[in-house]
Design a protein around this motif. Structure first.
Motif, mmCIF file in Angstrom:
data_model
loop_
_atom_site.group_PDB
_atom_site.id
_atom_site.type_symbol
_atom_site.label_atom_id
_atom_site.label_comp_id
_atom_site.label_asym_id
_atom_site.label_seq_id
_atom_site.Cartn_x
_atom_site.Cartn_y
_atom_site.Cartn_z
ATOM 1 N N LEU A 32 -24.052 27.024 18.001
ATOM 2 C CA LEU A 32 -23.095 26.675 19.142
ATOM 3 C C LEU A 32 -23.089 25.115 19.469
ATOM 4 N N GLU A 33 -24.298 24.445 19.764
ATOM 5 C CA GLU A 33 -24.571 23.351 20.116
ATOM 6 C C GLU A 33 -24.220 22.217 19.061
ATOM 7 N N ASP A 34 -24.106 22.667 17.724
ATOM 8 C CA ASP A 34 -23.652 21.931 16.642
ATOM 9 C C ASP A 34 -22.136 21.850 16.806
ATOM 10 N N LEU A 35 -21.436 23.002 17.071
ATOM 11 C CA LEU A 35 -20.048 22.995 17.249
ATOM 12 C C LEU A 35 -19.489 22.144 18.495
ATOM 13 N N VAL A 36 -20.128 22.388 19.405
ATOM 14 C CA VAL A 36 -19.815 21.392 20.751
ATOM 15 C C VAL A 36 -19.921 20.061 20.657
ATOM 16 N N LYS A 37 -21.266 19.566 19.735
ATOM 17 C CA LYS A 37 -21.467 18.371 19.436
ATOM 18 C C LYS A 37 -20.278 17.631 18.610
ATOM 19 N N GLU A 38 -19.781 18.440 17.775
ATOM 20 C CA GLU A 38 -18.805 18.024 16.633
ATOM 21 C C GLU A 38 -17.457 18.004 17.395
ATOM 22 N N MET A 39 -17.291 18.766 18.375
ATOM 23 C CA MET A 39 -15.886 18.545 18.972
ATOM 24 C C MET A 39 -16.011 17.516 20.077
ATOM 25 N N LEU A 40 -17.191 17.182 20.648
ATOM 26 C CA LEU A 40 -17.133 16.340 21.645
ATOM 27 C C LEU A 40 -17.484 14.858 21.248
ATOM 28 N N LYS A 41 -17.884 14.675 20.096
ATOM 29 C CA LYS A 41 -18.016 13.233 19.522
ATOM 30 C C LYS A 41 -16.519 12.573 19.438
ATOM 31 N N PRO A 42 -15.447 13.040 18.966
ATOM 32 C CA PRO A 42 -14.266 12.023 19.109
ATOM 33 C C PRO A 42 -13.665 11.870 20.485
ATOM 34 N N MET A 43 -14.028 12.876 21.411
ATOM 35 C CA MET A 43 -13.499 12.705 22.728
ATOM 36 C C MET A 43 -14.215 11.695 23.159
ATOM 37 N N LEU A 44 -15.702 11.773 23.062
ATOM 38 C CA LEU A 44 -16.624 10.601 23.797
ATOM 39 C C LEU A 44 -16.213 9.330 23.406
ATOM 40 N N LYS A 45 -16.067 9.195 21.972
ATOM 41 C CA LYS A 45 -15.385 7.913 21.358
ATOM 42 C C LYS A 45 -14.354 7.299 21.928
ATOM 43 N N THR A 46 -13.239 8.262 22.105
ATOM 44 C CA THR A 46 -12.109 7.917 22.859
ATOM 45 C C THR A 46 -12.276 7.404 24.308
ATOM 46 N N TRP A 47 -13.090 8.129 24.898
ATOM 47 C CA TRP A 47 -13.333 7.779 26.326
ATOM 48 C C TRP A 47 -14.213 6.548 26.346
ATOM 49 N N LEU A 48 -15.022 6.052 25.539
ATOM 50 C CA LEU A 48 -15.912 4.821 25.587
ATOM 51 C C LEU A 48 -14.846 3.756 25.052
ATOM 52 N N ASP A 49 -14.067 4.023 23.983
ATOM 53 C CA ASP A 49 -13.272 2.936 23.721
ATOM 54 C C ASP A 49 -12.167 2.738 24.799
ATOM 55 N N ASP A 50 -11.972 3.346 25.640
ATOM 56 C CA ASP A 50 -10.770 3.310 26.464
ATOM 57 C C ASP A 50 -11.442 2.606 27.632
ATOM 58 N N ASN A 51 -12.787 2.986 28.107
ATOM 59 C CA ASN A 51 -13.365 2.689 29.462
ATOM 60 C C ASN A 51 -14.455 1.582 29.411
ATOM 61 N N LEU A 52 -15.192 1.512 28.277
ATOM 62 C CA LEU A 52 -16.601 0.802 28.331
ATOM 63 C C LEU A 52 -16.399 -0.635 28.299
ATOM 64 N N PRO A 53 -15.390 -1.064 27.759
ATOM 65 C CA PRO A 53 -15.176 -2.629 27.869
ATOM 66 C C PRO A 53 -14.925 -3.171 29.339
ATOM 67 N N ALA A 54 -13.888 -2.506 29.880
ATOM 68 C CA ALA A 54 -13.686 -2.811 31.499
ATOM 69 C C ALA A 54 -15.036 -2.733 32.416
ATOM 70 N N MET A 55 -15.757 -1.549 32.076
ATOM 71 C CA MET A 55 -16.787 -1.416 32.691
ATOM 72 C C MET A 55 -17.717 -2.508 32.673
ATOM 73 N N VAL A 56 -18.387 -2.832 31.514
ATOM 74 C CA VAL A 56 -19.126 -3.751 31.039
ATOM 75 C C VAL A 56 -18.657 -5.096 31.761
ATOM 76 N N GLU A 57 -17.251 -5.310 31.571
ATOM 77 C CA GLU A 57 -16.850 -6.786 32.082
ATOM 78 C C GLU A 57 -16.899 -6.586 33.625
ATOM 79 N N ARG A 58 -16.613 -5.694 34.321
ATOM 80 C CA ARG A 58 -16.741 -5.492 35.706
ATOM 81 C C ARG A 58 -18.320 -5.771 36.031
ATOM 82 N N LEU A 59 -19.278 -5.049 35.609
ATOM 83 C CA LEU A 59 -20.563 -5.030 35.771
ATOM 84 C C LEU A 59 -21.185 -6.387 35.473
#
Length: 73
Positions: A32-59
């Motif tokens: 189940l852990e493998d399946l959850v990781k597989e499902m979360l990777k694209p969601m995490l990538k999208t979130w990071l792509d959308d939020n990380l640049p602005a967060m790093v710039e602000r910090l």
């Protein structure tokens, strides 16, 4: 209230699904852990792509301002 199926039928269905689950897990060796990781990777990538640049710039901007003022942590 009367049950929709008998205890015997319920046990047979439960055993059949249990056998299927064991077969799928043993053949694919995926947990189940493998399946959850597989499902979360694209969601995490999208979130990071959308939020990380602005967060790093602000910090970084805040740190530059702190250093420019000669401040310490």
């Amino acid at each position: 209230m009367t049950a929709l199926i008998s205890d015997q039928t319920g046990a047979a269905v439960q055993n059949a699904f249990g056998a299927l689950a064991n077969t799928v897990l043993s053949n694919n060796a995926r947990t189940l852990e493998d399946l959850v990781k597989e499902m979360l990777k694209p969601m995490l990538k999208t979130w990071l792509d959308d939020n990380l640049p602005a967060m790093v710039e602000r910090l970084v901007r805040a740190e530059i301002e702190r250093v420019a003022r000669g401040g310490r942590r």
